[in-house]
Design a protein around this motif. Structure first.
Motif, PDB file in Angstrom:
ATOM      1  N   HIS A 160       4.207   8.509   7.455  1.00 34.88           N
ATOM      2  CA  HIS A 160       3.139   8.841   6.508  1.00 34.88           C
ATOM      3  C   HIS A 160       1.811   8.235   6.975  1.00 34.88           C
ATOM      4  O   HIS A 160       0.791   8.925   7.028  1.00 34.88           O
ATOM      5  N   ILE A 161       1.837   6.951   7.314  1.00 29.52           N
ATOM      6  CA  ILE A 161       0.616   6.261   7.747  1.00 29.52           C
ATOM      7  C   ILE A 161       0.049   6.924   8.995  1.00 29.52           C
ATOM      8  O   ILE A 161      -1.155   7.204   9.073  1.00 29.52           O
ATOM      9  N   GLY A 188      -7.465  11.484   9.303  1.00 29.91           N
ATOM     10  CA  GLY A 188      -8.657  10.764   8.857  1.00 29.91           C
ATOM     11  C   GLY A 188      -8.625  10.433   7.373  1.00 29.91           C
ATOM     12  O   GLY A 188      -9.672  10.255   6.753  1.00 29.91           O
ATOM     13  N   LEU A 189      -7.426  10.341   6.798  1.00 28.91           N
ATOM     14  CA  LEU A 189      -7.270  10.030   5.377  1.00 28.91           C
ATOM     15  C   LEU A 189      -6.733   8.620   5.179  1.00 28.91           C
ATOM     16  O   LEU A 189      -6.077   8.068   6.058  1.00 28.91           O
ATOM     17  N   GLN A 190      -6.998   8.055   4.014  1.00 30.74           N
ATOM     18  CA  GLN A 190      -6.487   6.732   3.665  1.00 30.74           C
ATOM     19  C   GLN A 190      -5.022   6.870   3.231  1.00 30.74           C
ATOM     20  O   GLN A 190      -4.733   7.580   2.281  1.00 30.74           O
ATOM     21  N   ASN A 242       3.188  -2.292   1.182  1.00 37.68           N
ATOM     22  CA  ASN A 242       2.698  -2.240  -0.190  1.00 37.68           C
ATOM     23  C   ASN A 242       2.214  -0.822  -0.472  1.00 37.68           C
ATOM     24  O   ASN A 242       1.809  -0.101   0.437  1.00 37.68           O
ATOM     25  N   PHE A 243       2.257  -0.466  -1.732  1.00 36.13           N
ATOM     26  CA  PHE A 243       1.785   0.839  -2.166  1.00 36.13           C
ATOM     27  C   PHE A 243       0.374   0.692  -2.712  1.00 36.13           C
ATOM     28  O   PHE A 243       0.090  -0.210  -3.500  1.00 36.13           O
ATOM     29  N   ILE A 303      -8.167   0.907  -6.710  1.00 36.18           N
ATOM     30  CA  ILE A 303      -6.925   0.784  -5.949  1.00 36.18           C
ATOM     31  C   ILE A 303      -6.285  -0.563  -6.279  1.00 36.18           C
ATOM     32  O   ILE A 303      -6.914  -1.609  -6.163  1.00 36.18           O
ATOM     33  N   ARG A 304      -5.027  -0.522  -6.706  1.00 35.76           N
ATOM     34  CA  ARG A 304      -4.254  -1.736  -6.958  1.00 35.76           C
ATOM     35  C   ARG A 304      -3.102  -1.734  -5.954  1.00 35.76           C
ATOM     36  O   ARG A 304      -2.333  -0.786  -5.891  1.00 35.76           O
ATOM     37  N   VAL A 305      -3.014  -2.797  -5.178  1.00 34.90           N
ATOM     38  CA  VAL A 305      -1.971  -2.895  -4.171  1.00 34.90           C
ATOM     39  C   VAL A 305      -0.758  -3.546  -4.819  1.00 34.90           C
ATOM     40  O   VAL A 305      -0.833  -4.653  -5.342  1.00 34.90           O
ATOM     41  N   VAL A 306       0.371  -2.807  -4.820  1.00 31.94           N
ATOM     42  CA  VAL A 306       1.605  -3.286  -5.444  1.00 31.94           C
ATOM     43  C   VAL A 306       2.760  -3.182  -4.453  1.00 31.94           C
ATOM     44  O   VAL A 306       2.694  -2.413  -3.491  1.00 31.94           O
ATOM     45  N   SER A 307       3.805  -3.917  -4.702  1.00 35.76           N
ATOM     46  CA  SER A 307       4.976  -3.889  -3.826  1.00 35.76           C
ATOM     47  C   SER A 307       5.570  -2.485  -3.783  1.00 35.76           C
ATOM     48  O   SER A 307       5.697  -1.824  -4.810  1.00 35.76           O
ATOM     49  N   ALA A 308       5.946  -2.063  -2.609  1.00 34.52           N
ATOM     50  CA  ALA A 308       6.568  -0.744  -2.449  1.00 34.52           C
ATOM     51  C   ALA A 308       8.077  -0.837  -2.514  1.00 34.52           C
ATOM     52  O   ALA A 308       8.769   0.141  -2.300  1.00 34.52           O
ATOM     53  N   SER A 309       8.613  -2.003  -2.832  1.00 32.16           N
ATOM     54  CA  SER A 309      10.065  -2.186  -2.836  1.00 32.16           C
ATOM     55  C   SER A 309      10.591  -2.360  -4.254  1.00 32.16           C
ATOM     56  O   SER A 309      11.320  -3.290  -4.539  1.00 32.16           O
TER      57      SER A 309
END
Length: 154
Positions: free
Chosen positions: A42-43, A50-52, A66-67, A81-87
């Motif tokens: 995905h990344i 050219g997208l985030q 992180n999501f 944008i809030r960075v949260v655990s992706a697990s």
């Protein structure tokens, strides 16, 4: 296929979201964390476009992510944008069955709803290699009893 079947059963959209980010968040909340391999792909694809990306590595070169959860500020209405655990934890097959049994109507056969929940848990697996194949789905107990009943009436 599984999402369409759920939507037919419940009469509502399963992963309704305001945008792709919100739908990914809802999917992860229901099904569980996305594999590191899928996140890396995905990344890479988002960077090529050219997208985030919706995910970011916790440490450089690490395999934990992180999501990047997109929300809107209630006062300004601007995206935040809030960075949260992706697990986050997954909902087990047993939990899916419990939710369906609680939401079934009085006319729904309990045993059939349980089979439906088991079918869903196997078809909603993120990893395509672990997910139920089409021929397995067609021959699942949830459908096989219906085929036998129809054949018996013909």
């Amino acid at each position: 296929v599984a999402v369409s079947v759920v939507e037919l059963f419940t009469g509502s959209v399963l992963f309704a979201g305001r945008n792709n980010n919100d739908m990914i968040k809802r999917f992860v909340e229901c099904i569980g964390p996305v594999s590191s391999k899928m996140i890396r792909r995905h990344i890479l694809s988002f960077q090529q476009l050219g997208l985030q990306p919706h995910f970011e590595p916790i440490a450089a070169g690490g395999s934990n992510y992180n999501f990047r959860k997109q929300e809107f500020d209630k006062v300004t209405g601007k995206p935040v944008i809030r960075v949260v655990s992706a697990s986050s934890g997954t909902i087990s097959a047993k939990q899916i069955v419990q939710v369906l049994v609680k939401s079934r109507s009085a006319t729904d056969n309990r045993a059939e709803v349980i089979k439906f929940g088991e079918f869903l848990s196997r078809t909603l697996i993120l990893d395509p290699l672990k997910r139920m194949k089409v021929d397995e789905a067609i021959n699942h107990d949830f459908f096989s009893n219906k085929k036998k009943t129809k054949q018996d009436t013909d």
